[in-house]
Design an enzyme around this catalytic site. Structure first.
Site, PDB file in Angstrom:
ATOM      1  N   HIS A 356      20.549 -33.431  -7.062  1.00 30.20           N
ATOM      2  CA  HIS A 356      20.485 -31.970  -6.919  1.00 30.20           C
ATOM      3  C   HIS A 356      21.273 -31.456  -5.725  1.00 30.20           C
ATOM      4  O   HIS A 356      21.221 -30.261  -5.414  1.00 30.20           O
ATOM      5  CB  HIS A 356      19.041 -31.524  -6.769  1.00 30.20           C
ATOM      6  CG  HIS A 356      18.165 -31.796  -7.946  1.00 30.20           C
ATOM      7  ND1 HIS A 356      17.954 -30.894  -8.961  1.00 30.20           N
ATOM      8  CD2 HIS A 356      17.447 -32.894  -8.270  1.00 30.20           C
ATOM      9  CE1 HIS A 356      17.128 -31.412  -9.850  1.00 30.20           C
ATOM     10  NE2 HIS A 356      16.812 -32.614  -9.459  1.00 30.20           N
ATOM     11  N   LYS A 537      16.615 -16.510  -2.193  1.00 32.50           N
ATOM     12  CA  LYS A 537      16.767 -17.971  -2.224  1.00 32.50           C
ATOM     13  C   LYS A 537      16.451 -18.506  -0.825  1.00 32.50           C
ATOM     14  O   LYS A 537      16.331 -17.746   0.116  1.00 32.50           O
ATOM     15  CB  LYS A 537      18.195 -18.363  -2.630  1.00 32.50           C
ATOM     16  CG  LYS A 537      19.284 -17.664  -1.812  1.00 32.50           C
ATOM     17  CD  LYS A 537      20.683 -17.904  -2.374  1.00 32.50           C
ATOM     18  CE  LYS A 537      20.930 -17.162  -3.650  1.00 32.50           C
ATOM     19  NZ  LYS A 537      21.684 -17.992  -4.602  1.00 32.50           N
TER      20      LYS A 537
HETATM   21  C1  LIG Z   1      14.811 -34.743   1.889  1.00 28.80           C
HETATM   22  C2  LIG Z   1      14.744 -33.270   2.008  1.00 28.80           C
HETATM   23  C3  LIG Z   1      15.189 -32.587   0.746  1.00 28.80           C
HETATM   24  C4  LIG Z   1      14.263 -31.923  -0.058  1.00 28.80           C
HETATM   25  C5  LIG Z   1      14.702 -31.269  -1.215  1.00 28.80           C
HETATM   26  C6  LIG Z   1      16.020 -31.310  -1.549  1.00 28.80           C
HETATM   27  C7  LIG Z   1      16.429 -30.629  -2.825  1.00 28.80           C
HETATM   28  C8  LIG Z   1      17.359 -31.487  -3.620  1.00 28.80           C
HETATM   29  C9  LIG Z   1      17.092 -29.355  -2.549  1.00 28.80           C
HETATM   30  C10 LIG Z   1      17.146 -28.484  -3.772  1.00 28.80           C
HETATM   31  O1  LIG Z   1      16.194 -27.842  -4.104  1.00 28.80           O
HETATM   32  N1  LIG Z   1      18.330 -28.466  -4.406  1.00 28.80           N
HETATM   33  C11 LIG Z   1      18.557 -27.440  -5.388  1.00 28.80           C
HETATM   34  O2  LIG Z   1      18.208 -27.946  -6.673  1.00 28.80           O
HETATM   35  C12 LIG Z   1      18.342 -26.936  -7.669  1.00 28.80           C
HETATM   36  C13 LIG Z   1      17.820 -27.503  -8.988  1.00 28.80           C
HETATM   37  O3  LIG Z   1      18.707 -28.416  -9.496  1.00 28.80           O
HETATM   38  C14 LIG Z   1      19.781 -26.453  -7.785  1.00 28.80           C
HETATM   39  O4  LIG Z   1      19.843 -25.409  -8.725  1.00 28.80           O
HETATM   40  C15 LIG Z   1      20.282 -25.969  -6.434  1.00 28.80           C
HETATM   41  O5  LIG Z   1      21.656 -25.668  -6.501  1.00 28.80           O
HETATM   42  C16 LIG Z   1      20.040 -27.038  -5.380  1.00 28.80           C
HETATM   43  O6  LIG Z   1      20.363 -26.559  -4.069  1.00 28.80           O
HETATM   44  C17 LIG Z   1      16.954 -31.971  -0.790  1.00 28.80           C
HETATM   45  C18 LIG Z   1      16.520 -32.624   0.386  1.00 28.80           C
END
Ligand SMILES: CCc1ccc([C@H](C)CC(=O)N[C@@H]2O[C@H](CO)[C@@H](O)[C@H](O)[C@H]2O)cc1
Length: 800
Positions: A356, A537
């Site tokens: 993601h 967002k």
């Molecule tokens: C380790 C900390 C952490 C926690 C959550 C995340 C997620 C991957 C962040 C997230 O929510 N990403 C989003 O995911 C959505 C669903 O696919 C996408 O539509 C967004 O573009 C993306 O930023 C990354 C790192």
């Protein structure tokens, strides 16, 4: 006679069921019941109507030995359940009428429900949309997550600053879950590994119990329901009465306190991997409980573990549950005696991994020390997986391992342990191949595929926007709710002026309602006739809320410089939380609130420009703001937003998008038509190019006088008279550390906003473009996305 088969529901029947629960479940006399009591009674009455499809789905899955999907996610951003459930079982209207008979108002009763905020943002909300779509499609599935006592923090503003407060959704009884104390597993940590009789035996040094809480997830039309199983941490050893009697009260309670820490609170970071031990323990707690439960269910009716992939598909929602591979191998080898070579193949055939984010700081890397200390057996297995992978690719040119520089790279582990890896938009999946896993992609050219995200039209249109929903149903009939492509049938009607007027009227009614809510919650009076320009967002530099507020300052300055000019009145609406430790994001929040203070109290501007930033943006607030939005801000630096899903919800609800060619914006523009989308900015590849010019931001600023004026106003403290140097940091970053290319895209963004103004001056033309957006958003249903997963990854079929 199937006792479960609910009797046909009439208003009277349902009213008596609500009353029965108020009396016997809540134990309250109607004369003295609080609105909270009525919500409990209504929730239970609705829940009763979900049990039948839930039981029959479970029975059919067992009876027909169907393959099950297991969606493992550290986050499920569910929001409120009551109204969504009432709609999916077809009781929304009857519930409203029955409550009215009882002197209660549905909206105020439903409005007392706390959001289940068990997620940060996009990833968590996607998991919730996919759970609802899997149930709607009759795809046998379980969601596995953590039952955090405290979800995402509650945000308040104090002097324009974000302040965080613990969220407390469980302080009230949660009527939608069923506790399953009989379904519990011990989760080990630390300790040693001993080899006995050629088998490794792990002796954990400490353990907690994972205890299940099940929430039924019913699909559209109540035809099927799946289970969301959330694990709560409890102590394995009981309360130490002896110590308590010796007056060592805290020591006696310590095991309980320690254990519960595991599922106490959701980590509020959504883009920075902190590398905290507790986070690793949370991830393993979820993963091990899930894998143990999956194997237990499989072995209840099967004996040959080699056939596991034919009955089990496990999806890892990002790398957070990536220990699923090593844990499955551990149980298949250490507990069930399979040879490693077989175990790894079985695991790989079960597992899929969705990425993601490309942000380097979000990629999980655990130090080998910490992994080896907290999970000694898994560290061994990870090294074995690495050796096995390297051995099976002797000719590789580059290093493609998991363990590197004393770190365990969870992305590489998830990739190597999965038979399919997917990105969440077409552009993102290409960048995952090109930038994130180029070497692994070269070795496994068919492993990475794309599954563009989607959103559930039940919550995000049918429930959130009844005005537009009924116009759609009155125009093309019902059935679009679970066949969203049918929205295309609206297109010929867009040519009809009456339909366009009705479309605009629905939007206008939503804006009027939201204006009242904005006035109540923020004290700012906004004109519902103005253009509602919305950016909602999480706060992050790559999402460029900074670009938006700098352009807003430029707009304000223009109005003051040319008070006679005919400006299109705008209301800039912001919503979003910053991770508590993210200083720059919090500075941007402060700036937005400071700018709002100046603009909203500037008589020279009046109603022509307002900035509102309601605190504590969450799922319920999104449901309120999205139907009232005219313009959807999707302005991330190209190549940074994996997909976005807010962009889909807003376009589906008839907002026009101003955006870059980033994430799913690309596909939205393809579907709605370039003429119905306000595009601007550098592309993902141009952005990389632009950074090669070390002076890219200075060149951009010198080429754009409007930006120079804005930065000057900031530098002289125009929005922070009480601390004139407050925003010198931000000014300096735009000049010298503008990694997200705010300066480079400013002029193009400003021009695009001009095009928006011009379009909005023609209300009928705008209504046409907006209606065409709604008509052409069918592709972005989470049903289409889940069908893609079922076909290309999970190899499962619908039971309906
Ligand atoms: C380790 C900390 C952490 C926690 C959550 C995340 C997620 C991957 C962040 C997230 O929510 N990403 C989003 O995911 C959505 C669903 O696919 C996408 O539509 C967004 O573009 C993306 O930023 C990354 C790192």
């Amino acid at each position: 006679m199937n006792a479960l088969a609910p009797q046909p529901v009439t208003q009277d029947v349902f009213r008596s069921e609500i009353l029965r629960h108020l009396t016997f479940t809540v134990g309250k006399d109607a004369a003295h019941a609080s609105v909270h009591d009525w919500r409990m009674a209504l929730s239970h009455a609705l829940r009763d109507r979900i049990v039948a499809p839930w039981f029959s789905a479970t029975r059919r899955t067992w009876a027909e030995d169907r393959k099950r999907v297991y969606y493992l996610s550290m986050e499920f951003l569910i929001g409120r359940i009551l109204e969504d459930a009432s709609i999916n079982v077809g009781l929304r209207e009857i519930a409203g009428a029955a409550l009215a008979d009882l002197g209660q108002d549905f909206a105020s009763v439903a409005g007392t429900e706390p959001d289940a905020a068990l997620g940060n943002g996009g990833l968590g909300r996607l998991a919730a949309c996919y759970m609802e779509s899997m149930a709607t499609l009759g795809c046998p599935a379980y969601g596995y997550g953590i039952r955090y006592e405290h979800g995402l923090f509650r945000q308040e503003f104090n002097g324009g600053h974000q302040v965080e407060f613990a969220e407390d959704w469980l302080s009230q009884k949660h009527p939608w879950e069923f506790e399953r104390p009989e379904c519990a597993y011990d989760i080990g940590f630390k300790g040693q590994v001993e080899v006995k009789g050629g088998r490794s035996v792990w002796h954990p040094g400490e353990s907690v119990r994972a205890s299940a809480f099940d929430t039924p997830v019913v699909g559209w039309a109540g035809r099927w329901a799946n289970t969301l199983r959330l694990w709560a941490a409890q102590p394995t050893q009981h309360f130490d009465l002896k110590r308590f009697n010796r007056g060592e009260y805290t020591a006696a309670a310590e095991p309980e306190t320690l254990a519960r820490t595991i599922s106490r609170v959701l980590y509020p970071e959504d883009t920075t991997h902190e590398g905290k031990e507790l986070r690793l323990k949370q991830e393993f707690f979820l993963t091990s409980a899930a894998i143990q439960d999956i194997l237990r269910r499989y072995l209840d009716t099967h004996s040959d573990l080699r056939a596991l992939p034919s009955k089990v598909a496990i999806q890892m929602n990002d790398t957070h549950p990536a220990l699923a591979g090593p844990e499955l191998i551990r149980l298949l080898t250490d507990a069930h005696g399979l040879p490693f070579e077989e175990a790894i193949e079985i695991a790989r055939s079960c597992l899929g991994y969705t990425n993601h984010t490309l942000l380097p700081e979000a990629l999980e890397r655990w130090s080998t020390w910490l992994m080896g200390n907290v999970l000694p057996r898994h560290m061994q297995i990870i090294e074995r997986i690495d050796e096995d992978h390297l051995a099976s690719h002797p000719k590789r040119k580059h290093y493609v391992g998991i363990v590197k520089h004393h770190e365990v790279r969870m992305g590489e582990l998830a990739f190597i342990m999965s038979h399919r890896v997917n990105g969440v938009s077409a552009l993102h999946s290409d960048l995952v191949k090109e930038r994130l896993f180029p070497e692994l992609h070269a070795l496994h050219p068919d492993r990475i595929i794309n599954q563009t995200n989607g959103v559930t039209p039940r919550r995000w249109l049918r429930m959130a926007n009844p005005a537009l929903s009924s116009l759609v149903t009155n125009t093309i009939g019902s059935g679009w709710e679970d066949h969203l492509d049918r929205l295309r049938e609206l297109e010929p009607h867009v040519e009809d002026r009456g339909f366009r007027d009705a479309f605009a009227a629905a939007k206008r009614a939503n804006k009027a309602a939201t204006s009242n809510w904005v006035a109540e919650t923020t004290g700012v009076r906004v004109d519902p006739g103005a253009l509602f320009d919305v950016q909602i967002k999480r706060l992050h530099e790559y999402k460029r809320q900074l670009l938006n507020i700098l352009q807003t300052i430029s707009e304000w300055h223009e109005i003051r410089e040319n008070p006679q000019a005919d400006f299109v009145p705008r209301v800039k609406i912001f919503g979003g939380k910053a991770a508590p430790g993210y200083v720059v994001a919090k500075e941007i929040i402060h700036l937005i609130n400071d700018v709002a203070e100046v603009i909203n109290n500037d008589p020279a501007v009046g109603d022509r420009l307002k900035v509102v930033y309601p605190a504590n943006y969450n799922v319920s607030m999104a449901e309120r703001l999205i139907p009232a939005s005219d313009l959807s801000e999707q302005i991330s630096t190209a190549g940074k937003e994996a997909s976005g899903t807010g962009n889909m919800k807003l376009a589906l609800n008839g907002a026009l998008t101003i955006g870059t060619l980033d994430g799913a914006n690309v596909e939205i523009r393809d579907h709605v038509g370039a003429e119905n989308f306000f595009l601007f900015g550098l592309t993902a590849h141009e952005a990389v190019e632009r950074r090669n010019d070390p002076e890219h931001s200075r060149h951009a600023i010198e080429a754009c006088e409007a930006l120079q004026v804005v930065l000057q106003l900031l530098a002289e403290g125009r929005f922070s008279p009480d601390q004139t140097d407050r925003y010198l940091g931000i000014v300096d970053r735009v000049w010298h550390h503008d990694y997200f290319l705010v300066a480079s895209d400013f002029a193009a963004y400003r021009d695009a906003q001009r095009r928006v103004d011009d379009a909005y001056r023609d209300p009928d033309g705008w209504a046409r473009m907006a209606a065409l957006n709604t008509a052409r958003m069918g592709f972005f249903s989470s049903d289409r996305a889940v069908r893609g997963y079922m076909k290309e990854i999970w190899k499962t079929t619908s039971a309906l």
